[in-house]
Enzyme design. Structure first.
Site, PDB file in Angstrom:
ATOM      1  N   ASP A  59      -3.472 -37.602  44.244  1.00 28.96           N
ATOM      2  CA  ASP A  59      -3.104 -38.497  43.110  1.00 28.96           C
ATOM      3  C   ASP A  59      -3.135 -39.882  43.186  1.00 28.96           C
ATOM      4  O   ASP A  59      -2.889 -40.493  44.340  1.00 28.96           O
ATOM      5  CB  ASP A  59      -1.937 -38.016  42.392  1.00 28.96           C
ATOM      6  CG  ASP A  59      -0.771 -37.690  43.211  1.00 28.96           C
ATOM      7  OD1 ASP A  59      -0.708 -38.448  44.287  1.00 28.96           O
ATOM      8  OD2 ASP A  59       0.109 -36.835  43.275  1.00 28.96           O
ATOM      9  N   ASP A  61      -1.281 -43.057  41.701  1.00 29.28           N
ATOM     10  CA  ASP A  61      -0.207 -43.623  41.115  1.00 29.28           C
ATOM     11  C   ASP A  61      -0.295 -45.003  40.775  1.00 29.28           C
ATOM     12  O   ASP A  61      -0.535 -45.793  41.889  1.00 29.28           O
ATOM     13  CB  ASP A  61       1.155 -43.366  41.631  1.00 29.28           C
ATOM     14  CG  ASP A  61       1.590 -41.823  41.779  1.00 29.28           C
ATOM     15  OD1 ASP A  61       1.033 -41.148  40.703  1.00 29.28           O
ATOM     16  OD2 ASP A  61       2.019 -41.517  42.865  1.00 29.28           O
ATOM     17  N   ASP A 154      10.456 -43.578  49.886  1.00 26.03           N
ATOM     18  CA  ASP A 154      10.945 -43.238  51.077  1.00 26.03           C
ATOM     19  C   ASP A 154      10.482 -43.478  52.356  1.00 26.03           C
ATOM     20  O   ASP A 154      11.538 -44.159  53.084  1.00 26.03           O
ATOM     21  CB  ASP A 154      10.774 -41.639  50.847  1.00 26.03           C
ATOM     22  CG  ASP A 154       9.164 -41.221  50.647  1.00 26.03           C
ATOM     23  OD1 ASP A 154       8.321 -42.312  50.505  1.00 26.03           O
ATOM     24  OD2 ASP A 154       9.138 -40.020  50.398  1.00 26.03           O
TER      25      ASP A 154
END
Ligand code: ATP
Ligand code: MG
Length: 457
Positions: A59, A61, A154
């Protein structure tokens, strides 16, 4: 390439060779419109990482300095979602692209007062970052700068962004070096970051296995030390992350890493004890073997449904439970129901398996009996079941090497082939072109035992 004085490393268009042809055209459209209206717009996260590695992103973003309200005013096809942190979803014909406003992750101590964003003349209230007593993030809802947005992510390799203004890549964390060296490194203090969100431990394992990377030493040590805390995460989130991990196409590698780090034992305490024991002198190796099979299917581009995955991985464990109930005198169906219920009862407090998935798992196991009854009552109804292929596949993989079972499977395969809808005769492709013959009316059979609906009214 190390970043100095909070200045990001910037790789210019000439030096990174990322082509816009590989990027999602709708995401690019959004970025151009943001830029044309004076906003900053970046592609960020997994898509930049994957493009740089030559992999196809799952995907795309987008992040921007426009507030959700400003994004909404720019795009007619925009819906704002999320109560705590508002995100803009831009709807296209067959996809939705998520547009987030740069966010920061500031600790409770650093953030005495919330940053408040002025929007359309009224003050928007922002619940600040909140952590529980153990340091786990409960809310994470503060707008920030591009750098803060990169630092709250992260892993370094997940923090790279692609700037539509000059087509450069921006790296605030050393992510490019780590990408080149094949390293998964958590951003910031590893102990704190895993404490804030234990799910990051599962993500570290998944990315290491999926990308063929190694987990950097300090990150790994903190992960092993925090492995026991994984069960503090929300059970539905753990289910989602585990599915991603087991269906990543590198499930067997993930399983090895989960066991080496202690995560597996923390996630599946009862099942782990059973795995470590033996049944009739044989070690339990089915889980690993089944993951190998699932990986090969996924790598070939096939899909494996979550209930089939669970049946393959835990079927033997559930069968042994069922056997115990049977020895206690329970009939077959009841023993399967009870054993699946016991398995879900052990698992769901930590990993929330949705009810409908639990039911589908039970059906795959309990319908194995039906495969033995040939032809049995109404085989066509059985073949028409939505989970017929999963039932057959489970039988084939777990018992298909037995001669009698192989024969049964051949019989069902032949029946299913006969029953498959015939392709339309050539030249007749559209429904409207089909001859308008009189429709046959099917008479509904009435159950002679059923009471009339109006009876007794
Ligand atoms: P995938 O290929 O699985 O989509 P991804 O890196 O894009 O990998 P997403 O879950 O789509 O993963 O998340 C998008 C980005 O959001 C990540 O790249 C990362 O920067 C950030 N992110 C996701 N989950 C977390 C988390 N738990 N903590 C911090 N940052 C996160
Ligand atoms: Mg992603």
């Amino acid at each position: 390439m190390k970043k100095e004085n909070n200045c990001p490393v910037i790789i210019t268009r000439q030096d990174h060779g990322l082509s816009r042809k590989l990027m999602n055209p709708n995401a690019l459209r959004i970025l151009y419109r943001l830029k044309d209206n004076g906003f900053v717009g970046y592609l960020v996260g997994g898509c930049v990482r994957d493009l740089l590695l030559g992999r196809e992103p799952k995907d795309f973003d987008v992040v921007t300095n426009a507030t959700p309200g400003e994004v909404k005013r720019l795009f007619r096809n925009c819906r704002l979602v999320g109560r705590r942190f508002r995100l803009a979803h831009i709807h296209f014909q067959d996809e939705i692209i998520e547009v987030a406003t740069f966010r920061s992750q500031v600790s409770n101590e650093q953030q005495p007062e919330p940053k408040v964003v002025q929007e359309a003349g009224h003050r928007q209230r922002h619940p600040r970052m909140m952590k529980d007593d153990d340091g786990m993030i409960l809310r994470d809802n503060v707008y920030g700068t591009p750098e803060e947005d990169a630092l709250r992510r992260d892993f370094t390799v997940n923090s790279l962004s692609y700037n539509i203004a000059d087509f450069s890549i921006i790296d605030y964390t050393g992510g490019l070096d780590d990408l080149n060296a094949g390293i998964i490194r958590i951003i910031g203090d590893p102990d704190v970051r895993f404490q804030e969100d234990p799910v990051r431990m599962l993500r570290a394992v998944r990315f290491a296995a999926q990308l063929g990377f190694t987990i950097e030493e300090k990150t790994r040590m903190a992960l092993v030390a925090a492995a026991d805390t994984i069960a503090r995460s929300a059970p539905p989130r753990l289910y989602d992350e585990l599915l991603k991990l087991l269906l990543s196409g590198e499930g067997a590698k993930c399983y090895d890493l989960l066991r080496q780090t202690g995560l597996f034992q923390a996630l599946f305490p009862d099942f782990s004890s059973w795995l470590a024991a033996e049944s009739e002198g044989f070690p339990h190796t089915r889980f690993g073997e089944m993951l190998g099979y699932v990986d090969s299917r996924i790598q070939q581009g096939d899909k494996v449904s979550p209930p089939l995955l669970l049946a393959l991985l835990f079927g033997q464990y559930i069968d042994e439970k069922a056997e115990r109930f049977r020895r206690q005198g329970a009939p077959w169906q009841q023993s399967v129901d009870a054993s699946v219920a016991e398995f879900l009862g052990e698992t769901c407090p930590i990993i929330m398996i949705a009810n409908r998935v639990g039911i589908a798992l039970r059906d795959i196991i309990s319908q194995q009996m039906r495969l033995k009854k040939i032809p049995g009552r109404r085989p066509e109804t059985f073949i028409a079941r939505h989970d017929f292929n999963d039932i057959i596949e489970y039988c084939r993989i777990t018992r298909g090497d037995k001669k009698d079972v192989a024969k049964q499977l051949d019989w069902w395969a032949a029946q299913a082939k006969q029953q498959a809808p015939l392709p339309p005769p050539s030249g007749l492709t559209k429904e409207s072109e089909a001859p308008q013959g009189k429709k046959k009316r099917r008479r509904r059979r009435r159950n002679p035992n059923a009471k009339s609906r109006t009876e007794g009214v």
